[in-house]
Design an enzyme around this catalytic site. Sequence first.
Site, PDB file in Angstrom:
ATOM      1  CD  GLU A 168      -2.847  -1.003   2.429  1.00  0.00           C
ATOM      2  OE1 GLU A 168      -2.848  -0.258   3.197  1.00  0.00           O
ATOM      3  OE2 GLU A 168      -3.677  -1.867   2.383  1.00  0.00           O
ATOM      4  CD  GLU A 367      -3.092  -6.232   4.037  1.00  0.00           C
ATOM      5  OE1 GLU A 367      -3.861  -5.433   4.540  1.00  0.00           O
ATOM      6  OE2 GLU A 367      -1.722  -5.818   3.921  1.00  0.00           O
TER       7      GLU A 367
HETATM    8  C1  BG6 Z   1      -4.111  -2.635   5.676  1.00  0.00           C
HETATM    9  C2  BG6 Z   1      -2.442  -2.606   5.838  1.00  0.00           C
HETATM   10  O1  BG6 Z   1      -4.120  -1.302   5.293  1.00  0.00           O
HETATM   11  O2  BG6 Z   1      -5.012  -2.660   6.544  1.00  0.00           O
HETATM   12  C3  BG6 Z   1      -2.654  -3.515   7.325  1.00  0.00           C
HETATM   13  O3  BG6 Z   1      -1.797  -3.220   5.110  1.00  0.00           O
HETATM   14  C4  BG6 Z   1      -3.216  -3.132   8.296  1.00  0.00           C
HETATM   15  O4  BG6 Z   1      -1.068  -2.867   7.890  1.00  0.00           O
HETATM   16  C5  BG6 Z   1      -4.995  -3.390   7.787  1.00  0.00           C
HETATM   17  O5  BG6 Z   1      -3.306  -3.512   9.483  1.00  0.00           O
HETATM   18  C6  BG6 Z   1      -6.036  -3.224   8.627  1.00  0.00           C
HETATM   19  O6  BG6 Z   1      -6.121  -2.008   9.046  1.00  0.00           O
HETATM   20  P1  BG6 Z   1      -6.064  -1.385  10.515  1.00  0.00           P
HETATM   21  O7  BG6 Z   1      -5.593  -0.007  10.485  1.00  0.00           O
HETATM   22  O8  BG6 Z   1      -7.316  -1.765  11.167  1.00  0.00           O
HETATM   23  O9  BG6 Z   1      -4.904  -2.275  10.910  1.00  0.00           O
END
Ligand code: BG6
Length: 472
Positions: A168, A367
């Site tokens: 990202e 993800e």
């Molecule tokens: C993604 C990232 O944007 O979202 C992760 O690559 C992150 O590092 C994940 O943990 C979930 O978002 P958050 O802010 O709830 O941890």
Amino acid sequence: MKQFINFPEDFWWGGATSGPQSEGNHGKAHENLMDYWYRTKPEDFFDGVGPEITSDFFHHYSEDFKLMKKIGLNSFRTSIQWSRLIKDLETGEPDLEAVDFYDRVIQEAEDNEITLVFNLHHFDLPVELLQKYGGWESKHVVDLFVKFAKTAFECFGTKVQYFTTFNEPMVIPEAGYLYGLHYPKYSGKGAEAMQVIYNLNLASAKVVELYHSMKLGGKIGVIMNLTPAYPRSNDTKDQEASYFVDDLFNRSFLDPAVKGEFPKTLVDVLTKDGVLWDYTEDELKIIKNNTVDFLGVNYYHPKRVKANESNTDYSSNWMPDKYFEDYEMPGRRMNPYRGWEIYPKAIYDIAMNIKENYGNIPWFISENGMGVEGEEKYKDPDGNIQDDYRIEFYEEHLAWLSKAIQEGCNCFGYHVWTVFDCWSWNNAYKNRYGFIAIDLPTQKRTIKKSGHWYKTVSENHGFEYELEEMKE
Ligand code: BG6
């Protein structure tokens, strides 16, 4: 009526984490931005929990791989920490203890027949490089990143078949320079953010060039958060706002990575506004000639936008918000804990966009997931978390992904965020995302209902699903 939602036999069923969110800092050579942020302002972090221990993957990796195998994973992404692997940031000399740690991780993955993806940067710049050189605003830092990558490829390049340059990358300018969310927590630095976008693209292309030149036999890609920008209405002004947001937040990385060039419409706007990045023709050639082998796509929520209706004056301080405003669509479905809209169909829209506009390049969902606060309340009498909401979330997204694959999309895998609960930056352990719960005081791991469900999906290459559940 139920239908079987199926996936190819060789599909990746996996999950992702990152070094800074799971390893803990044991034995690390340098502080990264998050370490420094926590050390200087711990009150910014939920319940005051910082990055020192996180999920202690550094000590638990062996157990964690066995648990991954148990819940059906055949692939897994984590990141090599720049601040751990590199002893001398200027020369790229490795820290031998770190090399040994990552070697053990690679061996454990192999022993459990889990394909490893090693990412090189997950928001975790060594803080010295911000303090000395201005971080990603500096082209010297770009070259230091290439040295780090070279060391990583020399150490692990013949043992790991899949590398990615950044996770990202857009989050770095967005959260760090535009909206003050991640360290260095600048707000309103629009012009600097544009330089950061350019430098990150240059860094990625230089690393792709290096990787290919080393002929290691594997593949290199990049991981993007592709967030479709849906306009409020068909009105021209709303449509224009959504084009701009797509150009800036998606295509400013996607186009250089896959097509080797920045979107002309974006370059025109930035030139007109006097905030185009500093570049050279030689650098543009590097970007042109070094596109990625595959893409990872992180998807959590859509972006909804409308024309800018405010009276904010951006003449003395350029911000992209000049061209749009976020739009809160009435009736949207929300994950209240994270404050993100749930809109599974966007996965299908992303897939079609890659198929139709990006040469159907091979890609995977790198993800996708749902963070929930207070999962303890869903424990059954045996202490196992019954996270049916997470299973429903995944099923709905996977159903749309399967539809896209049936229609010819070149998607080769699905990675959840995340396998075992991990540290979420300043949200720390507020929202839990894992298939495997972690009790922080004891570091005890317990598989949630969703973890057992994933095993059946992976074994059967799909699952039975009520198609009527697929909401447009
Ligand atoms: C993604 C990232 O944007 O979202 C992760 O690559 C992150 O590092 C994940 O943990 C979930 O978002 P958050 O802010 O709830 O941890």
